[in-house]
Design a protein around this motif. Structure first.
Motif, PDB file in Angstrom:
ATOM      1  N   ILE B 270      -4.050  15.682  25.890  1.00 43.16           N
ATOM      2  CA  ILE B 270      -5.031  16.235  24.945  1.00 43.16           C
ATOM      3  C   ILE B 270      -5.362  17.677  25.340  1.00 43.16           C
ATOM      4  O   ILE B 270      -5.299  18.605  24.531  1.00 43.16           O
ATOM      5  N   LEU B 271      -5.672  17.827  26.628  1.00 47.43           N
ATOM      6  CA  LEU B 271      -6.025  19.156  27.136  1.00 47.43           C
ATOM      7  C   LEU B 271      -4.867  20.139  26.959  1.00 47.43           C
ATOM      8  O   LEU B 271      -5.047  21.267  26.479  1.00 47.43           O
ATOM      9  N   GLY B 272      -3.664  19.690  27.315  1.00 45.14           N
ATOM     10  CA  GLY B 272      -2.502  20.571  27.247  1.00 45.14           C
ATOM     11  C   GLY B 272      -2.177  20.980  25.823  1.00 45.14           C
ATOM     12  O   GLY B 272      -1.867  22.146  25.553  1.00 45.14           O
ATOM     13  N   THR B 273      -2.248  20.013  24.887  1.00 43.70           N
ATOM     14  CA  THR B 273      -1.930  20.336  23.496  1.00 43.70           C
ATOM     15  C   THR B 273      -2.982  21.289  22.914  1.00 43.70           C
ATOM     16  O   THR B 273      -2.653  22.236  22.199  1.00 43.70           O
ATOM     17  N   ALA B 274      -4.256  21.052  23.259  1.00 43.71           N
ATOM     18  CA  ALA B 274      -5.320  21.943  22.772  1.00 43.71           C
ATOM     19  C   ALA B 274      -5.095  23.354  23.312  1.00 43.71           C
ATOM     20  O   ALA B 274      -5.176  24.346  22.574  1.00 43.71           O
ATOM     21  N   LEU B 275      -4.781  23.441  24.586  1.00 40.94           N
ATOM     22  CA  LEU B 275      -4.557  24.750  25.204  1.00 40.94           C
ATOM     23  C   LEU B 275      -3.379  25.466  24.544  1.00 40.94           C
ATOM     24  O   LEU B 275      -3.414  26.679  24.308  1.00 40.94           O
ATOM     25  N   PHE B 276      -2.340  24.685  24.213  1.00 39.57           N
ATOM     26  CA  PHE B 276      -1.163  25.240  23.549  1.00 39.57           C
ATOM     27  C   PHE B 276      -1.561  25.942  22.251  1.00 39.57           C
ATOM     28  O   PHE B 276      -1.101  27.040  21.951  1.00 39.57           O
ATOM     29  N   PHE B 277      -2.460  25.292  21.483  1.00 43.79           N
ATOM     30  CA  PHE B 277      -2.850  25.894  20.211  1.00 43.79           C
ATOM     31  C   PHE B 277      -3.734  27.117  20.405  1.00 43.79           C
ATOM     32  O   PHE B 277      -3.651  28.084  19.643  1.00 43.79           O
ATOM     33  N   VAL B 278      -4.571  27.076  21.447  1.00 43.80           N
ATOM     34  CA  VAL B 278      -5.387  28.255  21.756  1.00 43.80           C
ATOM     35  C   VAL B 278      -4.475  29.425  22.125  1.00 43.80           C
ATOM     36  O   VAL B 278      -4.597  30.532  21.605  1.00 43.80           O
ATOM     37  N   LEU B 279      -3.506  29.162  23.034  1.00 45.90           N
ATOM     38  CA  LEU B 279      -2.576  30.214  23.456  1.00 45.90           C
ATOM     39  C   LEU B 279      -1.774  30.743  22.272  1.00 45.90           C
ATOM     40  O   LEU B 279      -1.559  31.944  22.147  1.00 45.90           O
TER      41      LEU B 279
END
Lengths: 238, 348, 289
Positions: B270-279
């Motif tokens: 969850i954290l990684g996918t969210a971060l991916f979209f932020v980046l």
């Protein structure tokens, strides 16, 4: 034999060995003088193997000092330690099974000091290996494998040999031969540290001995001057 | 960390999670179509991340071929909805079924390989599926084909309504994936897999058939990946072998996301996918550098903290946000019940 | 009819020589270091671009360029292993996979940035690329494909000699047998691995040269080369270089036969033959381990 006082070949001070949180060896002091046979006895899990591996720079994290011929080798990589003249004959022999006998022996030369014995001299010492020189080491019997492991260490021209459980799993007659060979090697002036579960063998051949108990030295002395009961008491703890 | 106490940090994380859920639930009223489209992508990538994490983080199946089932789902959905004339809503679960069926022969090959060989083996299988998809008559061969307007309009006649419907489908899929995977991990099988990951002997003592559990996990992921493929097709309105079976989009990104977030946890993906979209929002104009940065970031993260960013956070947090945690107590209990099979041996 | 069959088989064997060249480096690293380098195909493509620059910008003969590049790729393999891949040695599957996946992405996108997405082919080998020998009235052998196959055979022979008759070779086999034992007796596995990867670098350069001469390549060609190489290694049996050559030839024949009936099915037939043979004989043709 009388031990002449001389500068120690190996001087270990307050050596501890850690595997994660587990302290396998705890503040051990130990010395070996040139040409001496020193036995380390102790129960399973007393830290004997961890101690030998630590001297050649393998295994867990170490604290304390290891001096070989006056130099602190505790932080050296294994290849440099072996190149300086310490050879380990590891527990379980650890030959390279697909390499031939000759190739296994040759490795000892490659990693060592590049002097001393030749492969032919090792074959003189272990005649039965000569005809097996082109056979993969994995096809040898246990006793023959142990001979190759010893020969491999000898070819590195060591000043100190660390032998870990060389009698393990071998028939008594073969073990007798191996011990006779060890004394022959020792007469060439090579110091030997012998880790052994068979207490009487270890004490018979040694000039001095150390008994390990739960990672510490519980007793050290000269075999002939120490009573069997004293040894057993420190072997098992009380 | 600015938090003074772990429980305060925990509270903040819980609030963030609840806030995120609230935003997702209210999204149709909060965002325009463009925002909903991004959130839909987020949810489908989250599903892919959860599935890859289930296999790589728990079942010890490191696959680089999961894009196969995304593509199969996409093509099956197209086949049912556009070619066979099945009701488009019914075509979605049928696509999941096809993905599940395709997983069975794939398994025969994949489970004969081990470790890194397994990884490349899954890639070969995916490549075969992709090449075959390009040979199917009616599916536009190598260049692909657009979804007929009628199929798209079944999900809403106007674009705004369609975006909302597709978003809600993605939200439902993500919720079902997360909850069912969570339940799977809390089941006997999940406990066995976790125990195996942490200590193989303990798993033996638990009496869980590990091979069967791994097979179950592999089959488990296929329909979810197929569903994600159907939703991706709805959103892109077209299928093609290189896009529907994209290893970069559906596997490589996903691996990077899970590894950066934290493999072997539920929070990590969850954290990684969210971060991916932020980046992506900030660095999208970097083009291909974006991929390079992600790759480098994931290597750095795994070298520093193998449990990823969630592993870093977990150092200050007292517990898991999504507790799969009764597993530890249960595993420990099972170990105590069979002590003769599990004795830690100090190194000799 | 007989002529056609013979011709298809012959062309398949020649193509297999190229595939074996792709695979030999991978076979070496899988056999010795027990790891699959996901970026193997991308390394080949990267070196092809390097050769492209040397031949077009400097006007060098491609084989001269290859000789210049060999020490570079040896050093590249050595340093890569020493400073990056060695960190992953002995760890589980994920770390090496991730690192080499990352490298693959970096190489592909770096090449895209530098050279664009166009396809290229290496020139600069003179008439070699078009010359052919007529065996019978219906069967021709291209000189370049023949040279490729002979190079593959020579490379297998060379690697085989290196492994079995040199000191470095015995060290490499020792480390492949038992890394921990090698470290225990003072044979530094890190150094041996790095040298082995340097040798892989040499094979990569040779493969890159012949790939560029025989077929088109673009920045994203790497993964296809990796899959072919992987299939050849697995088909041949892990740890067997001659097996890898045989595996490459099997794939080459399968693809050529497939292409004979329908060129569009060439790649699929290759993969399917691999999968079927793998299911029938998972240990490969000449398994060593």
């Amino acid at each position: 034999m009388v031990i002449t006082p001389s500068a120690p070949l190996l001087a270990v001070e307050k050596l501890s060995v850690f595997y994660d949180q587990f302290r396998a060896v705890d503040s051990v002091d130990l010395t070996v003088t040139p040409g001496e046979i020193v036995s380390i006895i102790g129960a399973n899990g007393a830290g004997k193997s961890s101690f030998l591996k630590a001297i050649v720079g393998q295994g867990g994290r170490v604290a304390g000092s290891i001096r070989f011929d006056g130099q602190d080798i505790a932080a050296w990589p294994t290849s440099r330690i072996v190149g300086a003249g310490i050879a380990l004959v590891p527990e379980g022999r650890r030959l390279f099974p697909t390499l031939t006998v000759e190739e296994n022996l040759r490795l000892g030369w490659d990693v060592g000091r590049r002097g001393g014995m030749t492969a032919e001299e090792v074959f003189d010492l272990f005649p039965m290996l000569r005809e097996k020189r082109r056979v993969p080491a994995g096809q040898l019997s246990g006793g023959q494998q142990q001979m190759v492991a010893l020969g491999r260490a000898l070819l590195s021209d060591p000043r100190l040999m660390l032998c870990d459980e060389i009698s393990l799993g071998l028939a008594p007659a073969i073990v007798n031969d191996l011990y006779a060979l060890l004394e022959k090697i020792n007469r060439r002036g090579i110091g030997i540290v012998l880790v052994e579960q068979d207490i009487s063998r270890a004490l018979n051949v040694a000039h001095r001995f150390y008994c390990f108990l739960e990672g510490r030295v519980s007793l050290a002395g000269v075999p002939r001057a120490t009573g069997r009961e004293t040894v057993m008491k420190h072997y098992f703890g009380s | 960390m600015a938090f003074r106490s772990p429980s305060l940090a925990m509270l903040a994380c819980r609030l963030a999670l609840l806030g995120g859920i609230a935003v997702l639930l209210l999204a149709p009223w909060l965002f325009d179509s463009e925002g909903l489209a991004v959130l839909t992508q987020f949810l489908t990538l989250l599903v892919l991340a959860l599935m890859w994490n289930l296999l790589a983080g728990y079942a010890d199946i490191i696959t680089v071929g999961q894009h196969a089932f995304v593509g199969i789902g996409a093509y099956a959905f197209y086949g049912f909805a556009a070619l066979a004339g099945v009701n488009p809503y019914a075509a979605i679960p049928l696509a999941a079924l096809v993905a599940l069926v395709a997983a069975v022969p794939a398994m025969a090959i994949v489970f004969r390989l081990r470790a890194a060989y397994l990884a490349v083996g899954t890639w070969v299988v995916a490549q075969v599926f992709m090449l075959l998809a390009g040979k199917l008559p009616g599916f536009g061969f190598g260049s692909g084909v657009s979804l007929p307007i009628a199929v798209a309009q079944a999900f809403g006649t106007d674009p705004a309504g369609r975006y909302t419907t597709i978003y809600l489908l993605a939200l439902g899929l993500a919720a079902v994936t997360l909850i069912s995977t969570w339940l799977l991990l809390r089941s006997r099988i999940g406990i066995g897999l976790t125990a195996m990951r942490d200590n193989e002997e303990a798993a033996g003592a638990l009496g869980v058939n590990i091979v069967r559990a791994r097979i179950l996990c592999f089959l488990w992921t296929a329909p979810f990946l197929g569903l994600a493929g159907a939703i991706i097709t709805l959103q892109n309105l077209r299928i093609s072998p290189p896009a529907s079976f994209s290893i970069i989009d559906w596997t490589v990104f996903v691996i990077f996301n899970v590894v950066i977030g934290g493999i072997g946890t539920l929070e990590g993906p969850i954290l990684g996918t969210a971060l991916f979209f932020v980046l992506r929002a900030y660095f999208s104009d970097l083009g291909t550098w974006h991929l390079i940065i992600l790759g480098v970031l994931s290597i750095v993260v795994i070298l520093i903290e193998p449990r990823g960013l969630w592993g870093l956070l977990r150092r200050v947090l007292p517990g898991d946000l999504i507790p799969v945690s009764h597993r530890r107590a249960a595993a420990a209990g099972a170990v105590r019940a069979a002590p003769e099979r599990f004795e830690p041996q100090p190194p000799a | 009819m007989i002529d056609t069959i013979a011709n298809v088989l012959l062309q398949g064997i020649l193509l297999g020589g190229l595939y074996a060249l792709f695979a030999l480096g991978l076979s070496f690293s899988m056999g010795v270091m027990r790891f699959v380098n996901i970026a193997h195909g991308d390394f080949i493509v990267l070196v092809s671009f390097l050769l492209l620059v040397l031949t077009t910008a400097l006007g060098l003969n491609v084989f001269v360029a290859l000789i210049l590049v060999l020490p570079v790729t040896f050093a590249g393999g050595f340093l890569l292993q020493r400073f990056l891949l060695q960190r992953a040695a002995g760890s589980d599957v994920l770390l090496p996979l991730l690192i080499t996946f990352g490298l693959s992405i970096i190489i592909q996108n770096g090449l895209l940035q530098t050279f664009g997405a166009d396809s290229h082919v290496l020139a600069g080998a003179g008439t070699l690329q078009t010359a052919s020998i007529a065996l019978t009235s219906g069967i021709y052998i291209g000189v370049l494909p023949l040279l490729t196959l002979l190079t593959a055979v020579a490379l297998v022979l060379g690697l085989d000699r290196l492994l079995n008759y040199t000191r470095l070779g015995s060290h490499i086999r020792a480390v492949a047998d038992d890394v921990a034992a090698a470290d225990l007796i003072g044979l530094s596995s890190g150094r041996v691995y790095a040298l082995a990867m340097g040798i892989v670098g040499v094979t990569v350069a040779i493969a890159a040269c012949f790939m560029g001469l025989n077929m088109n390549f673009d920045p994203t060609s790497g993964p296809d080369r990796l899959l072919i190489a992987f299939e050849a290694v697995v088909l041949g049996g892990l740890g067997s270089l001659w097996g890898t050559l045989a595996g490459g030839i099997v794939l080459g024949i399968a693809q050529t036969v497939g292409a004979h009936f329908d060129t569009a099915w060439q790649l699929i037939i290759g993969h399917v033959v691999f999968l079927v043979l793998f299911l029938l004989r998972p240990q490969g043709l000449f398994p060593k381990y």
